[in-house]
Write a protein that holds these residues in place. Sequence first.
Motif, PDB file in Angstrom:
ATOM      1  N   VAL A 106      14.089 -18.090  69.516  1.00  0.00           N
ATOM      2  CA  VAL A 106      14.817 -19.447  69.132  1.00  0.00           C
ATOM      3  C   VAL A 106      16.144 -18.807  68.643  1.00  0.00           C
ATOM      4  N   VAL A 107      16.497 -17.610  67.940  1.00  0.00           N
ATOM      5  CA  VAL A 107      17.646 -17.425  67.348  1.00  0.00           C
ATOM      6  C   VAL A 107      18.403 -16.766  68.443  1.00  0.00           C
ATOM      7  N   GLU A 108      17.679 -15.986  69.638  1.00  0.00           N
ATOM      8  CA  GLU A 108      18.553 -16.025  70.699  1.00  0.00           C
ATOM      9  C   GLU A 108      19.162 -16.859  71.567  1.00  0.00           C
ATOM     10  N   LEU A 109      18.410 -18.129  71.677  1.00  0.00           N
ATOM     11  CA  LEU A 109      18.713 -19.122  72.493  1.00  0.00           C
ATOM     12  C   LEU A 109      19.730 -19.769  71.452  1.00  0.00           C
ATOM     13  N   VAL A 110      19.900 -19.932  70.097  1.00  0.00           N
ATOM     14  CA  VAL A 110      20.780 -20.558  69.335  1.00  0.00           C
ATOM     15  C   VAL A 110      22.211 -19.987  69.499  1.00  0.00           C
ATOM     16  N   ARG A 111      22.203 -18.502  69.168  1.00  0.00           N
ATOM     17  CA  ARG A 111      23.323 -17.851  69.610  1.00  0.00           C
ATOM     18  C   ARG A 111      23.892 -17.970  70.963  1.00  0.00           C
ATOM     19  N   ALA A 115      27.680 -20.148  71.413  1.00  0.00           N
ATOM     20  CA  ALA A 115      28.924 -19.688  72.087  1.00  0.00           C
ATOM     21  C   ALA A 115      29.585 -20.661  73.032  1.00  0.00           C
ATOM     22  N   SER A 116      28.806 -21.802  73.125  1.00  0.00           N
ATOM     23  CA  SER A 116      29.349 -22.934  74.257  1.00  0.00           C
ATOM     24  C   SER A 116      29.742 -24.267  73.325  1.00  0.00           C
ATOM     25  N   ALA A 117      29.496 -24.222  72.259  1.00  0.00           N
ATOM     26  CA  ALA A 117      29.667 -25.689  71.345  1.00  0.00           C
ATOM     27  C   ALA A 117      30.411 -25.360  70.102  1.00  0.00           C
ATOM     28  N   LEU A 118      31.022 -26.493  69.549  1.00  0.00           N
ATOM     29  CA  LEU A 118      31.925 -26.144  68.668  1.00  0.00           C
ATOM     30  C   LEU A 118      31.049 -26.304  67.437  1.00  0.00           C
ATOM     31  N   LYS A 119      29.951 -27.302  67.517  1.00  0.00           N
ATOM     32  CA  LYS A 119      28.947 -27.276  66.119  1.00  0.00           C
ATOM     33  C   LYS A 119      27.753 -27.154  66.901  1.00  0.00           C
ATOM     34  N   LEU A 120      26.752 -26.797  66.196  1.00  0.00           N
ATOM     35  CA  LEU A 120      25.570 -26.656  66.499  1.00  0.00           C
ATOM     36  C   LEU A 120      24.424 -27.041  65.500  1.00  0.00           C
ATOM     37  N   ALA A 121      23.749 -27.966  65.938  1.00  0.00           N
ATOM     38  CA  ALA A 121      22.599 -28.445  64.822  1.00  0.00           C
ATOM     39  C   ALA A 121      21.332 -28.195  65.012  1.00  0.00           C
ATOM     40  N   VAL A 122      20.477 -27.362  64.540  1.00  0.00           N
ATOM     41  CA  VAL A 122      19.151 -27.087  64.697  1.00  0.00           C
ATOM     42  C   VAL A 122      18.259 -28.146  63.854  1.00  0.00           C
ATOM     43  N   VAL A 123      17.521 -28.971  64.730  1.00  0.00           N
ATOM     44  CA  VAL A 123      16.539 -29.627  63.818  1.00  0.00           C
ATOM     45  C   VAL A 123      15.202 -29.086  64.085  1.00  0.00           C
ATOM     46  N   TYR A 124      14.486 -28.776  62.781  1.00  0.00           N
ATOM     47  CA  TYR A 124      13.226 -27.927  63.028  1.00  0.00           C
ATOM     48  C   TYR A 124      12.071 -28.562  62.139  1.00  0.00           C
ATOM     49  N   ASP A 125      10.917 -28.648  62.494  1.00  0.00           N
ATOM     50  CA  ASP A 125       9.877 -29.167  61.952  1.00  0.00           C
ATOM     51  C   ASP A 125       9.759 -28.678  60.731  1.00  0.00           C
ATOM     52  N   SER A 126       9.282 -29.480  59.629  1.00  0.00           N
ATOM     53  CA  SER A 126       9.220 -28.743  58.156  1.00  0.00           C
ATOM     54  C   SER A 126       8.333 -27.599  58.103  1.00  0.00           C
ATOM     55  N   ALA A 137      23.030 -17.892  59.442  1.00  0.00           N
ATOM     56  CA  ALA A 137      23.793 -16.509  59.752  1.00  0.00           C
ATOM     57  C   ALA A 137      24.751 -16.888  60.864  1.00  0.00           C
ATOM     58  N   ILE A 138      24.499 -17.948  61.662  1.00  0.00           N
ATOM     59  CA  ILE A 138      25.466 -18.278  62.717  1.00  0.00           C
ATOM     60  C   ILE A 138      26.549 -19.128  62.361  1.00  0.00           C
ATOM     61  N   ASN A 140      28.743 -21.369  63.183  1.00  0.00           N
ATOM     62  CA  ASN A 140      28.833 -22.762  63.747  1.00  0.00           C
ATOM     63  C   ASN A 140      27.605 -23.507  63.762  1.00  0.00           C
ATOM     64  N   ALA A 141      26.511 -23.109  63.414  1.00  0.00           N
ATOM     65  CA  ALA A 141      25.276 -23.576  63.347  1.00  0.00           C
ATOM     66  C   ALA A 141      24.691 -23.968  61.946  1.00  0.00           C
ATOM     67  N   LYS A 142      24.064 -25.078  61.754  1.00  0.00           N
ATOM     68  CA  LYS A 142      23.360 -25.463  60.529  1.00  0.00           C
ATOM     69  C   LYS A 142      21.826 -26.063  61.005  1.00  0.00           C
ATOM     70  N   ALA A 143      21.142 -25.789  59.860  1.00  0.00           N
ATOM     71  CA  ALA A 143      19.528 -26.084  60.391  1.00  0.00           C
ATOM     72  C   ALA A 143      19.511 -27.481  59.284  1.00  0.00           C
ATOM     73  N   TYR A 144      18.675 -28.361  59.993  1.00  0.00           N
ATOM     74  CA  TYR A 144      18.297 -29.711  59.411  1.00  0.00           C
ATOM     75  C   TYR A 144      16.899 -29.628  59.407  1.00  0.00           C
ATOM     76  N   CYS A 145      16.004 -30.057  58.615  1.00  0.00           N
ATOM     77  CA  CYS A 145      14.594 -30.333  58.517  1.00  0.00           C
ATOM     78  C   CYS A 145      14.189 -31.603  58.807  1.00  0.00           C
ATOM     79  N   PHE A 146      13.341 -31.500  59.648  1.00  0.00           N
ATOM     80  CA  PHE A 146      12.641 -32.915  60.073  1.00  0.00           C
ATOM     81  C   PHE A 146      11.432 -32.924  59.390  1.00  0.00           C
ATOM     82  N   HIS A 147      10.928 -34.100  58.727  1.00  0.00           N
ATOM     83  CA  HIS A 147       9.769 -34.215  58.029  1.00  0.00           C
ATOM     84  C   HIS A 147       8.950 -35.342  58.723  1.00  0.00           C
TER      85      HIS A 147
END
Length: 457
Positions: A106-111, A115-126, A137-138, A140-147
Amino acid sequence: MPAKLVPLAVVMVPLAAQGHLNQLLHLSRLIAARGIPVHYVAAEAHIRQARSRVHGWDPSSAAAIHFHDLPTPAFSNPAPDPNAASKFPAQLIPSLVSSMHLRQPVVELVRELAASALKLAVVYDSTLPYVVQDVPAIPNAKAYCFHSIAAFSVYSFAWEYAGKPSLTEEASIFENVPSADGCFPPEFAEVMQFQHNLPKISSGDIYNTSRVIEGAYIDLLAKEKPTGTGEIWAVGPFNPVERKQSDELCLKWLDKYSLNSVILVSFGSTCSLSDEQITEIAVGLEKSGQNFIWVIREADRGNVFQGEARRAPLPEMYQERVQGRGLILRDWAPQLEILGHVATGGFLTHCGWNSCMESISMGVPVVAWPMHSDQPRNAVLMTKVLGIGVEVAEWARGEGIIPSAAVETAVRRLMASEEGEGIRNRAAELGDAVTKSVLQGGVSTKEMDSFITHISK
């Protein structure tokens, strides 16, 4: 560097269980419809499972979603145990443990995507913070928790795990919710404890609910921040709310019946019932005298494409006796479309949150029969808070056999009584309000607008 960066991309990281896969696939569709590239990541079998079972919308609309099959170690794929004391789907735990190995892929794909987006939002299951813990640590990326469960249930669990501190008046209902004792097996609790001991990484929480359903509990979560963030978006229901026509056999069967005259009976994708319990349900439905569609299928394994499914027996000559008022389905059924049919006037359900939201959005009241996890709390929300259902029996940790008389009584109470008619009217009113919430200018649409604005900054 690419010649042109996309302004925003979204990555979905679902838990490998049907109710979770389905909700994040629906959310993917809603976000992709706004012209935002969405990347849905899971093991190959679980992507295949999610895509093969999508219902309520045209599967071709998933063309805007990019699916990434990520490698996970092989895991045991045990069959469900219909005679287990606990109804929790313990057969899914090996696949859950295997999914912990998605962290590196997952982190390899997110990195790569970052590299091809100004902003990246990662929505992950709680249930999967471990898998996405490297995302912050990336740059331009932020994580958001989905409940994947109700705001009501999230607050209730948080309050119980905090030692049940004193409650405000608006939260006093939580004093009467069932304890978490018996809802989860020790093996699952250990995995979750490990996950929840990780540092908080979420920049906000997303819920498949609407403020017209749970506004008070969303406000409590935002105020008290038991999940670590006060940024909350209630953007549901994710499922389509319009009623659709279909050529499915079961829907043609429903066409023969009058308004609100049929009850759907289905216990979701993870519940496995014993032969004895199935017999009691069969007898209760027969004696109730009500029309019904009953989906009898074995609970999912970790890989739904491996292993032979058990075919639970029915009483001798049962289908012949109920012919003309009962339809038995043994395979995957289009639950949303069945609930959306005008002949469907009730839903005997385990109260998984997917099923609750589908029932609410279609204006169909429930007969609540919770089995495990958040379901006992969802049942309280549906019956005691929203007033759109009745219970088969008091929650008893999923143990013991519910007799046919209790099934008969609960079905009659909802489908053939003055009380049931009042419940049905409340369900219809709430369904109308939920439908309006996802229309242009509706409260859920505004929440989605707010979320998209937030992740675009």
